[in-house]
Write an enzyme that holds these catalytic residues in place. Structure first.
Site, PDB file in Angstrom:
ATOM      1  N   VAL A  74       0.876  -1.159   0.000  1.00 61.30           N
ATOM      2  CA  VAL A  74       0.000   0.000   0.000  1.00 61.30           C
ATOM      3  C   VAL A  74       0.917   1.214   0.000  1.00 61.30           C
ATOM      4  O   VAL A  74       1.674   1.427   0.949  1.00 61.30           O
ATOM      5  CB  VAL A  74      -0.925   0.017   1.231  1.00 61.30           C
ATOM      6  CG1 VAL A  74      -1.844   1.233   1.196  1.00 61.30           C
ATOM      7  CG2 VAL A  74      -1.747  -1.265   1.299  1.00 61.30           C
ATOM      8  N   SER A  75       0.882   1.977  -1.061  1.00 64.29           N
ATOM      9  CA  SER A  75       1.842   3.075  -1.243  1.00 64.29           C
ATOM     10  C   SER A  75       1.652   4.156  -0.188  1.00 64.29           C
ATOM     11  O   SER A  75       0.617   4.251   0.473  1.00 64.29           O
ATOM     12  CB  SER A  75       1.688   3.682  -2.637  1.00 64.29           C
ATOM     13  OG  SER A  75       1.884   2.704  -3.631  1.00 64.29           O
ATOM     14  N   ALA A  76       2.677   4.986  -0.041  1.00 66.43           N
ATOM     15  CA  ALA A  76       2.610   6.097   0.904  1.00 66.43           C
ATOM     16  C   ALA A  76       1.476   7.044   0.494  1.00 66.43           C
ATOM     17  O   ALA A  76       1.314   7.348  -0.693  1.00 66.43           O
ATOM     18  CB  ALA A  76       3.931   6.848   0.936  1.00 66.43           C
TER      19      ALA A  76
END
Length: 422
Positions: A74-76
């Site tokens: 889950v990307s920043a």
């Protein structure tokens, strides 16, 4: 859309949104509202609440069999917000997300509303199964989750007003161009000459023209779009030269001998703040130098510290091979908060290689450090017209023309000193 009760994570979520606005990752009220509504912690159960709402935190959700390489995450929040802004997602749009996780698809669904349509696609059935479950659990049952190779897009639901790619792309496959509506936006973390940037494009006929650029880092694409580096190990593998589109022009044995054939260093006289982004310098060197590559260093390996003799050199930096020599970007301290940029080289022609890179650093400082970003234009192979002013990088499917608009001639730049010593 789901309505959420105020609970223990709401203050953290509100603080995250405030911070994303403060740093400019969120620019529109509707994007802020989407981030305020979607419960990120519910899509990142692997993380603590504070990690889930940290604007800079990446939450790894699946690892390769070696246990050390993340293949899904889950990307920043800050890069998710920037890419959504780059894509200019609005109500009623049809959006394809390539690289699934669930959270970003929920944000997109909030923005397009029930009048729009979101498809999130991934090559890994474990990832699509996870995304489907989390989206359903959080009220986003209307988002379509598709299993497939990202290179193929999703022709079943095409055309799309926007395509948002959330895995590192080393190329632009034909399906993305074909499935994007005229005037539509494509946002992809595109790797060019070893450096990845999230680039926003608009479709104009048979080409894509860049509209924005952001720093980004993502897990690599799998399937047909997987493009591994060409890695040239030196000094027993403690130092590597990594090439992207083009192979190394010199054999590894010759470059290994360069360490003992002489060395040179030239300081460019260009000083930057320690916290100043060198984004455009990295791209400038990568797209201007012939035989550009990335120098990667195992900083913990025995003898590397003595070889470097420079604690400020990063573990990865711009490099260039010149015949039987190579040079790489380096820096040294200049006071408490500034560093000077220079070049270090090894080989029989070390002095010329170091000067070549240092001269380009000075050109960047004069012309591009404070100027506009480069413009990227994507053409399918064979369709690029002869345009002599740009730098061209050829991929398997496309030619990428990178044009640097002329910037102001900074004859006395703010942070620069006199010409560096050699």
């Amino acid at each position: 859309m789901p309505t959420l009760d105020v609970d223990s994570e709401q203050p953290l979520r509100a603080a995250m949104v405030d911070r994303l606005r403060e740093i400019g990752a969120i620019r529109r009220d509707e994007v802020a509202q989407a981030f305020s509504r979607v419960p990120r912690h519910a899509f990142a159960p692997e993380a603590t609440l504070r990690e889930a709402y940290d604007p800079e935190a990446v939450v790894r959700t699946k690892w390769a069999t070696d246990g050390t390489t993340a293949i899904s995450s889950v990307s920043a929040p800050q890069i998710q917000a920037r890419m959504i802004e780059q894509a200019a997602i609005t109500s009623g749009m049809r959006v394809l997300e390539i690289g699934s996780g669930g959270y970003n698809a929920a944000l997109l669904a909030e923005l397009v509303g029930h009048e729009g349509h979101v498809v999130t696609l991934d090559i890994d059935p474990d990832i699509t199964s996870r995304a489907r479950r989390l989206l359903d659990e959080n009220g986003y049952t209307h988002v379509d989750v598709a299993l497939g190779d990202g290179d193929d897009g999703c022709v079943t639901h095409a055309p799309f007003d926007a395509i948002v790619v959330t895995v590192e792309a080393a190329d632009i496959p034909p399906a993305w161009m074909a499935q994007l509506a005229e005037g539509g936006s494509l946002v992809a973390p595109l790797r060019v000459r070893g450096f990845t940037r999230s680039i926003g494009f608009a479709k104009h006929g048979d080409r894509l023209v860049s509209t924005s650029k952001e720093l980004a880092g993502f897990v690599a694409m799998q399937g047909q779009g997987r493009r591994p580096w060409t890695s040239v190990p030196l000094r027993g593998g403690t130092v590597r030269l990594r090439f992207d589109e083009d192979p190394c022009p010199t054999d590894a044995a010759t470059l290994d001998r360069a360490f003992h054939a002489g060395q040179a260093q030239e300081w460019a006289g260009v000083t930057v703040r320690g916290d100043e982004s060198l984004d455009t310098l990295q791209v400038w060197l990568a797209t201007t130098l012939t035989n550009s590559c990335v120098l990667a260093i195992d900083r913990d390996a025995e003898g590397v510290a003595e070889f470097l003799a420079n604690p400020l050199i990063p573990s990865m930096c711009n490099a260039v091979v010149q015949a039987d020599s190579f040079a790489y970007l380096t820096k040294r301290g200049r006071g408490e908060r500034h560093v000077e940029i220079g070049s270090h080289a090894f080989g029989p022609e070390a002095s010329a290689a170091a000067t070549l890179m240092a001269d380009l650093v000075r050109a960047w400082d004069r012309e591009h450090r404070r100027g506009p970003d480069p413009r990227y234009t994507i053409y399918p192979i064979g369709l690029r017209p002869p345009l002599p002013d740009g730098k061209v990088v050829t991929k398997r499917h496309v030619d990428i023309e990178i044009f640097w608009p002329p910037g102001p001639d900074h004859t006395a730049p703010l942070d620069s000193g006199k010409a560096g010593d050699r």
